[in-house]
Write an enzyme that holds these catalytic residues in place. Sequence first.
Site, PDB file in Angstrom:
ATOM      1  N   GLU A 229       0.887  -1.172   0.000  1.00 56.71           N
ATOM      2  CA  GLU A 229       0.000   0.000   0.000  1.00 56.71           C
ATOM      3  C   GLU A 229       0.919   1.215   0.000  1.00 56.71           C
ATOM      4  OE1 GLU A 229      -3.098  -0.150  -0.327  1.00 56.71           O
ATOM      5  OE2 GLU A 229      -3.753  -2.090   0.417  1.00 56.71           O
ATOM      6  N   CYS A 263      -2.280   8.954   2.494  1.00 56.13           N
ATOM      7  CA  CYS A 263      -2.023   8.472   1.129  1.00 56.13           C
ATOM      8  C   CYS A 263      -3.210   8.783   0.224  1.00 56.13           C
ATOM      9  CB  CYS A 263      -1.755   6.977   1.159  1.00 56.13           C
ATOM     10  SG  CYS A 263      -3.048   6.047   1.982  1.00 56.13           S
TER      11      CYS A 263
HETATM   12  P1  NAP Z   1       8.304   5.197   4.649  1.00 55.92           P
HETATM   13  O1  NAP Z   1       9.490   6.033   4.885  1.00 55.92           O
HETATM   14  O2  NAP Z   1       8.312   4.299   3.481  1.00 55.92           O
HETATM   15  O3  NAP Z   1       8.082   4.362   5.998  1.00 55.92           O
HETATM   16  C1  NAP Z   1       7.075   3.394   6.114  1.00 55.92           C
HETATM   17  C2  NAP Z   1       7.612   2.189   6.851  1.00 55.92           C
HETATM   18  O4  NAP Z   1       8.596   1.560   6.033  1.00 55.92           O
HETATM   19  C3  NAP Z   1       8.328   2.556   8.156  1.00 55.92           C
HETATM   20  O5  NAP Z   1       8.119   1.519   9.085  1.00 55.92           O
HETATM   21  C4  NAP Z   1       9.784   2.603   7.734  1.00 55.92           C
HETATM   22  O6  NAP Z   1      10.678   2.372   8.800  1.00 55.92           O
HETATM   23  C5  NAP Z   1       9.842   1.480   6.723  1.00 55.92           C
HETATM   24  N1  NAP Z   1      10.891   1.611   5.728  1.00 55.92           N
HETATM   25  C6  NAP Z   1      11.415   2.728   5.197  1.00 55.92           C
HETATM   26  N2  NAP Z   1      12.346   2.425   4.272  1.00 55.92           N
HETATM   27  C7  NAP Z   1      12.402   1.080   4.209  1.00 55.92           C
HETATM   28  C8  NAP Z   1      13.172   0.155   3.447  1.00 55.92           C
HETATM   29  N3  NAP Z   1      14.061   0.557   2.539  1.00 55.92           N
HETATM   30  N4  NAP Z   1      12.979  -1.164   3.641  1.00 55.92           N
HETATM   31  C9  NAP Z   1      12.079  -1.584   4.553  1.00 55.92           C
HETATM   32  N5  NAP Z   1      11.318  -0.768   5.304  1.00 55.92           N
HETATM   33  C10 NAP Z   1      11.471   0.557   5.134  1.00 55.92           C
HETATM   34  O7  NAP Z   1       6.989   6.056   4.521  1.00 55.92           O
HETATM   35  P2  NAP Z   1       6.532   7.276   5.410  1.00 55.92           P
HETATM   36  O8  NAP Z   1       7.222   8.496   4.967  1.00 55.92           O
HETATM   37  O9  NAP Z   1       6.646   6.910   6.850  1.00 55.92           O
HETATM   38  O10 NAP Z   1       4.978   7.322   5.027  1.00 55.92           O
HETATM   39  C11 NAP Z   1       4.521   8.071   3.991  1.00 55.92           C
HETATM   40  C12 NAP Z   1       4.281   7.257   2.746  1.00 55.92           C
HETATM   41  O11 NAP Z   1       3.411   6.181   3.009  1.00 55.92           O
HETATM   42  C13 NAP Z   1       3.582   8.088   1.696  1.00 55.92           C
HETATM   43  O12 NAP Z   1       4.083   7.814   0.417  1.00 55.92           O
HETATM   44  C14 NAP Z   1       2.141   7.632   1.805  1.00 55.92           C
HETATM   45  O13 NAP Z   1       1.362   7.875   0.676  1.00 55.92           O
HETATM   46  C15 NAP Z   1       2.343   6.183   2.083  1.00 55.92           C
HETATM   47  N6  NAP Z   1       1.131   5.634   2.684  1.00 55.92           N
HETATM   48  C16 NAP Z   1       0.375   4.799   1.947  1.00 55.92           C
HETATM   49  C17 NAP Z   1      -0.801   4.300   2.461  1.00 55.92           C
HETATM   50  C18 NAP Z   1      -1.675   3.367   1.665  1.00 55.92           C
HETATM   51  O14 NAP Z   1      -2.547   2.745   2.259  1.00 55.92           O
HETATM   52  N7  NAP Z   1      -1.511   3.240   0.375  1.00 55.92           N
HETATM   53  C19 NAP Z   1      -1.188   4.655   3.749  1.00 55.92           C
HETATM   54  C20 NAP Z   1      -0.395   5.523   4.469  1.00 55.92           C
HETATM   55  C21 NAP Z   1       0.770   6.003   3.916  1.00 55.92           C
HETATM   56  P3  NAP Z   1      11.465   3.589   9.522  1.00 55.92           P
HETATM   57  O15 NAP Z   1      10.433   4.477  10.116  1.00 55.92           O
HETATM   58  O16 NAP Z   1      12.302   2.904  10.513  1.00 55.92           O
HETATM   59  O17 NAP Z   1      12.244   4.271   8.445  1.00 55.92           O
END
Ligand code: NAP
Length: 453
Positions: A229, A263
């Site tokens: 997602e 998102c």
């Molecule tokens: P993010 O940086 O990707 O973090 C999300 C999760 O992934 C965190 O637990 C993070 O851990 C982990 N993570 C980050 N880089 C990773 C990697 N290379 N390998 C494995 N895990 C990794 O995202 P965010 O900035 O927190 O959230 C915003 C994004 O999420 C936006 O793009 C938003 O649209 C999307 N989102 C999508 C939905 C949906 O349902 N489609 C819902 C909500 C949000 P750490 O915190 O330890 O870095």
Amino acid sequence: MLTMRSINPYNGEIIASYTKHSSSQVDHIIQQCHAQFLNWKETPFEYRATLIRKLGKDLLDRKLQYAAIITAEMGKPIVQAIAEIEKCAWLCDYYAENAFSQLKDIVVQTDADKSYIRHEPLGVILAVMPWNYPFWQVFRFAIPALMAGNVAILKHASNVFKSALTIESAFQNAGLPDHCFRSLLVGSDRVANIIEHPLVKAVTLTGSGSAGASVASTSGSLIKKTVLELGGNNALLVLRDCDLERTVSTCIAARFQNTGQSCIAGKRLLLDVAIYNAFMKKLLQAVANLKTGDPMEMETYIGTMARTDLAETLHNQIQRSIALGAKLEIGGKHCEAYFEPTVVSNVTPEMPLFYEETFGPVLSITTFKTIEEAIQLSNDSKFGLGVSIFSKNIEAIESLLSKFDEGAVFINEMVKSDPRLPFGGIKESGYGRELGTHGIKEFVNIKTVYIKK
Ligand code: NAP
């Protein structure tokens, strides 16, 4: 870094420090969860449903306590945090009620004497989750996964570990057996190793595209199932025959709820040029009226963003768009993690505010003259999570549904998740579905049984 800190983005206070789990601790937790899985998967649906209902009740009983943790950790206004907890309780009731019928055997007539389909759990499922809805994102995965007989391990975003541990304790309060749900206190650098663990059977990630690609690549190399997602850049498509008042207030909620950090937020408002002046007047007035302030206060609608660096990124996206000819209508300034509710007009597809995902309280305005142009603008995105269309001519819009490259089309409503409906995207918004009947079937083995006498 061996420790992680939760910091209140509103006042900078350190809420707590957490020592990360070592590799051997993580391994031990996964072993414990797997051992529990062997029991849990044999339990009857009614037993699981009773416990999940209790969990929903615990959420409601302690909603103020849980909501305050969300607000302190990521700046969401407290009223919206309470609503998040209530939605999780609704989800618990929904799957407690429906999981059995969603997963019961399906008899299929074939040349066999009897043939049917069973739905069996997979085992330990890893969830990698973001901070923006610290409870909801976790629950919408975990509840159907557990009702299906799986067990869950959570790697939550590093800024919301208190939420992660609180969710774990909520499962305990409700009497779920130990190790049905565990939180792993680790950074993203450890996710690949966890996926590689032989007892981890599948992974779901909600977050950014880069995190999704990394998880999909590790899982793909091991042939483990994933659900992703990811980001979104939803359009709010406003046609000249819409109900102006209602559309303005829905668009405001679609963009500014959760301080714009969603998102499925409506990020790009596509406006019929015929109603530009009338619509903008009402919109800007409504934005000016949004109540900003301390997220712990009940009246606050716009809290702080979750981190200062996120506010800086948003500011940079606005500045780069203004340099290309966009016009700042209201807002635009930030102070650390607080960002003013902002509207920017004259936005074109060449500008960052159009083609990049904006994760904060800024709404971009782009005009169109024809419905064909509007559809083309709406689809002009690498994402495909959802679109909202505002018009009184519902029949005409329904005849155009197939033209939208999206996981969801909402007419006269903001795109929102609902336990009863599947949720997910296409294109770079990811794949797989959460919620509804489709969501509960993502992490099951669909087993074919064929019997000849
Ligand atoms: P993010 O940086 O990707 O973090 C999300 C999760 O992934 C965190 O637990 C993070 O851990 C982990 N993570 C980050 N880089 C990773 C990697 N290379 N390998 C494995 N895990 C990794 O995202 P965010 O900035 O927190 O959230 C915003 C994004 O999420 C936006 O793009 C938003 O649209 C999307 N989102 C999508 C939905 C949906 O349902 N489609 C819902 C909500 C949000 P750490 O915190 O330890 O870095």
